[in-house]
Design a protein around this motif. Structure first.
Motif, PDB file in Angstrom:
ATOM      1  N   GLY A   1       0.796  -1.211   0.000  1.00 41.25           N
ATOM      2  CA  GLY A   1       0.000   0.000   0.000  1.00 41.25           C
ATOM      3  C   GLY A   1       0.828   1.259   0.000  1.00 41.25           C
ATOM      4  O   GLY A   1       2.050   1.243  -0.241  1.00 41.25           O
ATOM      5  N   ALA A   2       0.161   2.364   0.315  1.00 42.57           N
ATOM      6  CA  ALA A   2       0.787   3.677   0.203  1.00 42.57           C
ATOM      7  C   ALA A   2       1.935   3.886   1.169  1.00 42.57           C
ATOM      8  O   ALA A   2       2.791   4.743   0.945  1.00 42.57           O
ATOM      9  CB  ALA A   2      -0.274   4.760   0.402  1.00 42.57           C
ATOM     10  N   LEU A   3       1.971   3.137   2.253  1.00 38.83           N
ATOM     11  CA  LEU A   3       3.028   3.297   3.242  1.00 38.83           C
ATOM     12  C   LEU A   3       4.157   2.293   3.080  1.00 38.83           C
ATOM     13  O   LEU A   3       5.150   2.362   3.805  1.00 38.83           O
ATOM     14  CB  LEU A   3       2.447   3.190   4.655  1.00 38.83           C
ATOM     15  N   ASP A   4       4.023   1.362   2.167  1.00 41.98           N
ATOM     16  CA  ASP A   4       5.046   0.342   1.993  1.00 41.98           C
ATOM     17  C   ASP A   4       6.357   0.993   1.575  1.00 41.98           C
ATOM     18  O   ASP A   4       6.435   1.658   0.539  1.00 41.98           O
ATOM     19  CB  ASP A   4       4.586  -0.673   0.945  1.00 41.98           C
ATOM     20  N   GLY A   5       7.387   0.825   2.390  1.00 45.54           N
ATOM     21  CA  GLY A   5       8.685   1.405   2.084  1.00 45.54           C
ATOM     22  C   GLY A   5       8.850   2.852   2.470  1.00 45.54           C
ATOM     23  O   GLY A   5       9.931   3.425   2.290  1.00 45.54           O
ATOM     24  N   ALA A   6       7.803   3.464   3.013  1.00 50.55           N
ATOM     25  CA  ALA A   6       7.884   4.866   3.431  1.00 50.55           C
ATOM     26  C   ALA A   6       8.709   4.981   4.709  1.00 50.55           C
ATOM     27  O   ALA A   6       8.810   4.043   5.492  1.00 50.55           O
ATOM     28  CB  ALA A   6       6.490   5.435   3.650  1.00 50.55           C
TER      29      ALA A   6
ATOM     30  N   GLU B   1       3.122  -2.001  10.818  1.00 52.41           N
ATOM     31  CA  GLU B   1       2.271  -3.010  10.198  1.00 52.41           C
ATOM     32  C   GLU B   1       2.029  -2.686   8.726  1.00 52.41           C
ATOM     33  O   GLU B   1       1.937  -3.597   7.885  1.00 52.41           O
ATOM     34  CB  GLU B   1       0.938  -3.069  10.935  1.00 52.41           C
ATOM     35  N   ALA B   2       1.952  -1.393   8.416  1.00 56.47           N
ATOM     36  CA  ALA B   2       1.673  -0.971   7.046  1.00 56.47           C
ATOM     37  C   ALA B   2       2.903  -0.998   6.149  1.00 56.47           C
ATOM     38  O   ALA B   2       2.816  -0.663   4.970  1.00 56.47           O
ATOM     39  CB  ALA B   2       1.074   0.440   7.056  1.00 56.47           C
ATOM     40  N   GLY B   3       4.044  -1.380   6.714  1.00 57.68           N
ATOM     41  CA  GLY B   3       5.238  -1.512   5.893  1.00 57.68           C
ATOM     42  C   GLY B   3       6.177  -0.339   5.933  1.00 57.68           C
ATOM     43  O   GLY B   3       7.156  -0.298   5.170  1.00 57.68           O
TER      44      GLY B   3
END
Length: 251
Positions: free
Chosen positions: A7-12, A33-35
């Motif tokens: 999702g939008a937070l993956d790797g942020a 949890e969101a990455g």
């Protein structure tokens, strides 16, 4: 299971200021949890370490770090931001969770010391963190600044004068950041966004355990707040920038 896999937070890379309290702990868990890679700061080293360890334990493999930072010191705050971007290569978010409350039963009993404390906690830490992280957020393709505010900022009560005034000032500062992001985006619109999440008050499990008969009507659970924080990355910057997002009914 990861609710935001891919999702939008993956790797942020997201910085969380004031991460040692219940809201901070919930935010660290949700962002990890969101990455996201989560970089947490708090003045209380023990509380911060506990929050960071909890997020790491809950989400094995997540990168969650903690720094004890004096956010009242602009130079120290800038150093935190610079070290974070140098280490991780980018900064995609700043979540401001530094809180505090002082009040009185009557307006005339408002203590000047209450304002002095709240100005530091609610306003100056926001000023320093937003100044320190502003340019990094602009360099991101998904930069977000998130402030947590209170409904009382727009409808203050007599006994909450200092608190409401501090929250209102923090909102005004955040909207100024939003205007800076808008102007930096030019005709293409803002590439980064500053937004305000508005609650009546927050509640968590320890509060419920202490007051089992309390209703906490209109309060927002810290886990719901954490979901809302993560959710700002799901919205386009141009739709989010400068917005107040109500997590309790607007007055």
């Amino acid at each position: 299971m990861d609710r935001n896999a891919g999702g939008a937070l993956d790797g942020a890379v997201v910085a969380v200021a004031g991460a040692g309290g219940p809201a901070g702990r919930a935010a660290l868990l949700r962002l990890a949890e969101a990455g996201a890679t989560v970089v947490a700061a708090d003045a209380d080293a023990q509380r911060l370490a506990e929050a960071v360890d909890a997020a790491r334990y809950a989400h094995g493999g997540a990168t969650v770090t903690g720094d004890t930072v004096d956010l009242l010191d602009l130079a120290a705050t800038r150093d935190w931001a610079d070290r974070t971007e140098k280490e991780f290569g980018r900064i995609d978010g700043l979540v401001h969770l530094v809180g505090g409350w002082r009040g009185s039963s009557r307006f005339t009993e408002t203590a000047p010391a209450d304002w002095a404390l709240l100005e530091k906690l609610l306003i100056r830490t926001l000023q320093n963190t937003s100044l320190a992280f502003h340019d990094s957020l602009l360099r991101s393709d998904r930069g977000r600044l998130v402030l947590i505010s209170a409904a009382g900022a727009g409808k203050p009560t007599a006994g909450n004068a200092a608190y409401a005034a501090a929250k209102a000032a923090a909102e005004a500062w955040t909207l100024a950041v939003a205007d800076s992001f808008r102007k930096a985006g030019g005709e293409d619109g803002p590439g980064a966004a500053a937004a305000i999440l508005v609650v009546k008050a927050l509640v968590h499990d320890a509060m419920r355990a202490e007051r089992p008969n309390a209703k906490f009507a209109g309060f927002t659970d810290v886990t719901e707040l954490a979901d809302a924080i993560a959710g700002v990355w799901d919205r386009p910057a141009e739709d989010l920038n400068g917005q107040r997002l109500w997590l309790t009914p607007a007055p």
